[in-house]
Scaffold this motif. Structure first.
Motif, PDB file in Angstrom:
ATOM      1  N   THR B  53      35.391  65.039  66.729  1.00  0.00           N
ATOM      2  CA  THR B  53      35.692  64.264  64.323  1.00  0.00           C
ATOM      3  C   THR B  53      34.713  63.598  64.080  1.00  0.00           C
ATOM      4  O   THR B  53      33.957  63.397  64.758  1.00  0.00           O
ATOM      5  N   LEU B  54      34.249  64.249  62.539  1.00  0.00           N
ATOM      6  CA  LEU B  54      32.909  64.235  61.771  1.00  0.00           C
ATOM      7  C   LEU B  54      32.951  62.788  61.401  1.00  0.00           C
ATOM      8  O   LEU B  54      34.712  63.800  60.271  1.00  0.00           O
ATOM      9  N   GLU B  55      32.850  61.475  60.582  1.00  0.00           N
ATOM     10  CA  GLU B  55      33.549  60.894  59.981  1.00  0.00           C
ATOM     11  C   GLU B  55      32.698  60.210  58.749  1.00  0.00           C
ATOM     12  O   GLU B  55      31.028  59.567  59.470  1.00  0.00           O
ATOM     13  N   THR B  56      32.821  60.471  57.411  1.00  0.00           N
ATOM     14  CA  THR B  56      31.760  59.667  56.149  1.00  0.00           C
ATOM     15  C   THR B  56      32.267  57.867  56.276  1.00  0.00           C
ATOM     16  O   THR B  56      33.634  58.053  55.936  1.00  0.00           O
ATOM     17  N   GLY B  57      31.701  57.260  56.206  1.00  0.00           N
ATOM     18  CA  GLY B  57      32.150  55.822  55.760  1.00  0.00           C
ATOM     19  C   GLY B  57      31.374  54.538  55.854  1.00  0.00           C
ATOM     20  O   GLY B  57      30.330  54.663  57.313  1.00  0.00           O
ATOM     21  N   ASP B  58      31.962  53.577  55.478  1.00  0.00           N
ATOM     22  CA  ASP B  58      31.126  52.272  55.879  1.00  0.00           C
ATOM     23  C   ASP B  58      31.731  51.417  56.548  1.00  0.00           C
ATOM     24  O   ASP B  58      33.277  50.870  55.507  1.00  0.00           O
ATOM     25  N   LEU B  59      31.166  51.156  57.574  1.00  0.00           N
ATOM     26  CA  LEU B  59      32.158  50.000  58.316  1.00  0.00           C
ATOM     27  C   LEU B  59      32.372  48.776  57.616  1.00  0.00           C
ATOM     28  O   LEU B  59      33.283  47.504  57.722  1.00  0.00           O
ATOM     29  N   SER B  60      31.478  48.352  56.828  1.00  0.00           N
ATOM     30  CA  SER B  60      31.621  46.242  56.454  1.00  0.00           C
ATOM     31  C   SER B  60      32.873  46.853  54.862  1.00  0.00           C
ATOM     32  O   SER B  60      32.664  45.827  54.263  1.00  0.00           O
ATOM     33  N   ALA B  61      32.948  48.713  54.708  1.00  0.00           N
ATOM     34  CA  ALA B  61      34.638  48.466  53.991  1.00  0.00           C
ATOM     35  C   ALA B  61      35.812  48.053  54.541  1.00  0.00           C
ATOM     36  O   ALA B  61      35.924  48.638  55.429  1.00  0.00           O
ATOM     37  N   PRO B  62      36.762  47.310  53.889  1.00  0.00           N
ATOM     38  CA  PRO B  62      38.159  46.931  54.430  1.00  0.00           C
ATOM     39  C   PRO B  62      38.602  48.140  55.127  1.00  0.00           C
ATOM     40  O   PRO B  62      38.715  48.943  54.108  1.00  0.00           O
ATOM     41  N   GLY B  63      39.240  47.749  55.980  1.00  0.00           N
ATOM     42  CA  GLY B  63      40.027  49.156  56.846  1.00  0.00           C
ATOM     43  C   GLY B  63      39.804  50.109  57.393  1.00  0.00           C
ATOM     44  O   GLY B  63      40.131  51.540  58.037  1.00  0.00           O
TER      45      GLY B  63
END
Lengths: 327, 327
Positions: B53-63
């Motif tokens: 699974t490849l994800e784009t995401g910012d850990l500091s964004a809530p959720g």
């Protein structure tokens, strides 16, 4: 000079307020205004002729910090915290109050600094709980942070924030790593470390006290009077030569319970000592084994912080400050 | 086994992914699923037969953290951070990503633990930036945290959180305090410490490199290969005997720039060395003076972490891993 005390209703906060009122000044500067804040309403200081503002507020509630610094106090004493036992029982509350509350304060000051150049002195009370066993004795100034409680972790994190915000120039911070305060005035409380004070305070007024550990338990103490002295010195000393390491292990007195008892005997006689009832408590003995036996505190001493040199002095300070000067 | 890598698109994240795919297992357990996350899209690993699974995401964004652990990965490698220079330039961003992002992850795992007993291994990459000058050489394991950058402060705070959350039983954490990675593959970059890699990597392929400091500058190094080895060992070792001090200074190689250059001469000859152009840079020299010259890393070595014993080995690892095995 305008002084803000956050956590003013606690034992150290009240004693600090009394001292400031008595001195009428902080260092060479007259105290013109006192702002006293706590989650419970602080009492108005007796005999203070300057302006006083009493506030009830929770530093961890959004907006509280901004409100507290709106009038730009020159010195901020940040003493507010929930204690070790509560922070261990209520994980969220501990982090919210002890960590987030402090960070809100630091960030509010940073925003004010960026807006108008506000640059207060912040004196923060840290704790010997930033270290935990196994520990050398004495613990050197350069010993790493090894907390074994969430409270100690929160204090250690705030120390790091204080140093970084100071290094960045947002305020002039100093962290005061307090020893266990002994003799703590008031009634015996449920804190596991309460016996260090109980076994002296209660016998001094003819009451029994329970000793749950053996006589060879060694710990690190300072009087309420010295603790206040550390805060005053931290607020007035020249910090320009201190460098970026802004958290200091305060001087104190390393003593065993047996040495405490012998000091009690010298000051108050054999009869006082017979009021100490030995009731060994396995759980408390286990906790004690993780606590700091004593610090070198070389740097703090060199920077002019001073504490009692014997437990006799600590007991006499209590008699003077709490018992009207005599038994 | 399901493995989550946060910060998978970075240099260490990519090398870790390659190693996991090559091994097909983590310790004795086959890797069945890989979840790769970063703020920029991570690449799908070549040759992996399991689920990806490849994800784009910012850990500091809530959720984000809750979403990442929704499928309950067994091991979480948390490598995501903004680098030292950027954290120093953008104060808010540094604290948001390096501190808040990590705390969001730890708190999401804590909530999951409290809900269904979820108990992953978390391998966190810390940094030698948790200490700053003046420093002893070698730096003992018990040396205190003295960061001189906001980045180092953020890493030190995350170390404390990792230890406390582990002590409380929310997850099984280990903090890997990485040395400077040398030889860093890729192009020369603007990082002040980039020259440690540049002066080897560029001459090895016949390119010039600039050396901005004197030959006697001593620093603490490890190869990308060893860095990945630390992470794998941290993910697989028995942590039950490690106790509550969960952040370990990794082993590495303490070497001067002069020693680096002599190793280059031995491996690649005099001609390579002549491609190093000396251009002293006062600012970089000043920064260097605050960096760690080397750690004792006694505890990590005892716990089975290993690194190169000479710079010749580090250069040969680069030739094998990046240059197809020969010059």
């Amino acid at each position: 000079m305008h002084i803000l005390i956050i956590g003013a209703a606690g034992m150290v906060g009240r004693k600090l307020t009394e001292r400031l009122v008595r001195d009428g000044a902080l260092g060479a500067k007259p105290v013109k205004k006192l702002t006293l804040v706590d989650v419970v309403a602080p009492q108005a200081p007796v005999g203070f002729t300057g302006e006083v503002t009493l506030e009830t507020g929770d530093l961890s509630a959004p907006g509280t910090a901004e409100k507290l610094i709106a009038t730009r106090p020159d010195v901020i004493f940040h003493l507010a915290a929930i204690v070790s036992g509560e922070a261990e029982l209520d994980f969220d509350k501990g982090y919210r109050i002890n960590l987030d509350g402090t960070r809100f304060l630091f960030d509010a000051v940073r925003a004010a600094h960026n807006t108008d150049g506000y640059f207060p002195r912040i004196v923060f009370t840290s704790s010997i709980a930033v270290v935990g066993a196994p520990l050398p004795f004495p613990i050197p100034d350069e010993f790493h942070l090894t907390p074994l409680t969430s409270y100690g972790t929160q204090k250690a994190i705030c120390e790091l924030l204080l140093s970084d915000y100071t290094r960045r120039g947002f305020f002039d911070g100093i962290g005061i790593r307090l020893p266990t305060i002994c003799i703590r005035p008031g009634k015996p409380n449920a804190a596991a470390s309460g016996f260090f004070s109980n076994i002296l305070r209660e016998p001094l007024v003819g009451q029994e006290a329970v000793l749950p550990v053996s006589d060879d338990v060694r710990h690190w103490h300072t009087s309420p009077r010295s603790a206040v002295g550390f805060l005053i010195h931290g607020a007035t000393m020249d910090l320009s030569t201190v460098g970026p390491r802004r958290n200091l292990s305060m001087p104190g007195l390393s003593a065993t319970v047996g040495e405490q008892i012998e000091a009690l005997r010298r000051v108050a006689g054999d009869k006082a000592v017979t009021l100490i009832r030995r009731e060994p408590n396995e759980m408390i003995m286990k906790m004690c084994a993780g606590w700091a036996p004593g610090f070198e505190a070389k740097r703090a001493r060199e920077l002019g912080f001073t504490a009692e040199a014997s437990f006799d002095e600590i007991i006499r300070a209590h008699i003077e400050d709490e018992l009207g000067g005599s038994l």
